[in-house]
Enzyme design. Structure first.
Site, PDB file in Angstrom:
ATOM      1  N   ASP A  79      40.155  37.070  34.740  1.00  0.00           N
ATOM      2  CA  ASP A  79      41.393  37.700  34.302  1.00  0.00           C
ATOM      3  C   ASP A  79      41.809  37.316  32.880  1.00  0.00           C
ATOM      4  O   ASP A  79      42.985  37.335  32.552  1.00  0.00           O
ATOM      5  CB  ASP A  79      42.523  37.400  35.281  1.00  0.00           C
ATOM      6  N   HIS A  80      40.861  36.959  32.045  1.00  0.00           N
ATOM      7  CA  HIS A  80      41.162  36.687  30.639  1.00  0.00           C
ATOM      8  C   HIS A  80      40.107  37.356  29.758  1.00  0.00           C
ATOM      9  O   HIS A  80      38.929  37.381  30.100  1.00  0.00           O
ATOM     10  CB  HIS A  80      41.146  35.182  30.355  1.00  0.00           C
ATOM     11  N   ASN A  81      40.559  37.894  28.655  1.00  0.00           N
ATOM     12  CA  ASN A  81      39.627  38.431  27.657  1.00  0.00           C
ATOM     13  C   ASN A  81      39.208  37.267  26.760  1.00  0.00           C
ATOM     14  O   ASN A  81      40.003  36.772  25.974  1.00  0.00           O
ATOM     15  CB  ASN A  81      40.302  39.525  26.822  1.00  0.00           C
ATOM     16  N   TYR A  82      37.988  36.825  26.903  1.00  0.00           N
ATOM     17  CA  TYR A  82      37.509  35.680  26.133  1.00  0.00           C
ATOM     18  C   TYR A  82      36.440  36.067  25.107  1.00  0.00           C
ATOM     19  O   TYR A  82      35.907  35.211  24.417  1.00  0.00           O
ATOM     20  CB  TYR A  82      36.971  34.585  27.060  1.00  0.00           C
ATOM     21  N   ARG A  94      44.860  40.208  28.993  1.00  0.00           N
ATOM     22  CA  ARG A  94      44.129  40.239  30.256  1.00  0.00           C
ATOM     23  C   ARG A  94      43.631  41.653  30.522  1.00  0.00           C
ATOM     24  O   ARG A  94      44.324  42.619  30.211  1.00  0.00           O
ATOM     25  CB  ARG A  94      45.038  39.818  31.406  1.00  0.00           C
TER      26      ARG A  94
END
Length: 177
Positions: A79-82, A94
């Site tokens: 659930d994170h844009n990394y 997210r």
């Protein structure tokens, strides 16, 4: 006979009480959820399910009938844009959450973590302490970090028998010959 009726009534009252405290409107009244840290109010759960204590179930989780889950279960992650260069993860936002699907007659042991967006197919068994990062096929027994197939739960012939039972309405399948 009277003891059985009292036991059934007690379970119904306990289930409705627990569901009303947690405000879980999409959970079947025959399912039992132990008091937990964090369960999303949009959890969907079919009949005769159980979730053990201290579960953390984030949004968009759909469970079928006869699902059993041990204590300290977590649906999280993904659930994170990394992958945005030049932006710290904390500011990258997210993605739209994907549904996590747990089909009928799944048994999940204690302290299992499932990455969100995963499908656990009918009849699967997940060993205690496992971390599930990819979809699970029907009737597989999996375990480990990351969780891998250990064996099949049933033979081909037994899978057909079990699938036939799962297609019945819950009340019929519990009391069939």
């Amino acid at each position: 006979m009277i003891f059985k009726k009292l036991k059934t009534l007690r379970r119904k009252i306990r289930c409705k009480f627990n569901l009303s405290i947690m405000r879980l409107n999409k959970v079947h009244p025959t399912s039992l959820i132990s008091l937990s840290k964090k369960i999303s109010r949009n959890l969907e759960m079919g009949p005769y399910g159980y979730i053990g204590p201290n579960a953390e179930i984030l949004q968009n989780v759909v469970m079928g009938k006869y699902v059993m889950i041990g204590a300290h279960f977590i649906v999280a992650g993904n659930d994170h844009n990394y992958q945005k260069p030049g932006i710290p993860i904390i500011f990258s936002g997210r993605p739209i959450p994907k549904d996590t699907i747990i089909e009928d007659d799944v048994w999940i042991g204690t302290r299992v973590t499932i990455k969100s967006g995963i499908r656990i197919s009918r009849g699967a068994v997940i060993a205690a302490g496992s971390v599930v990062v990819k979809d699970v096929n029907p009737y597989e027994v999996i375990g480990g970090i990351p969780a891998l197939k250990i064996k099949d739960r049933f033979t081909y012939e037994h899978k057909i028998i079990h699938d036939k039972m799962l297609k019945k309405e819950p009340f019929e399948s519990l009391y069939c010959d």
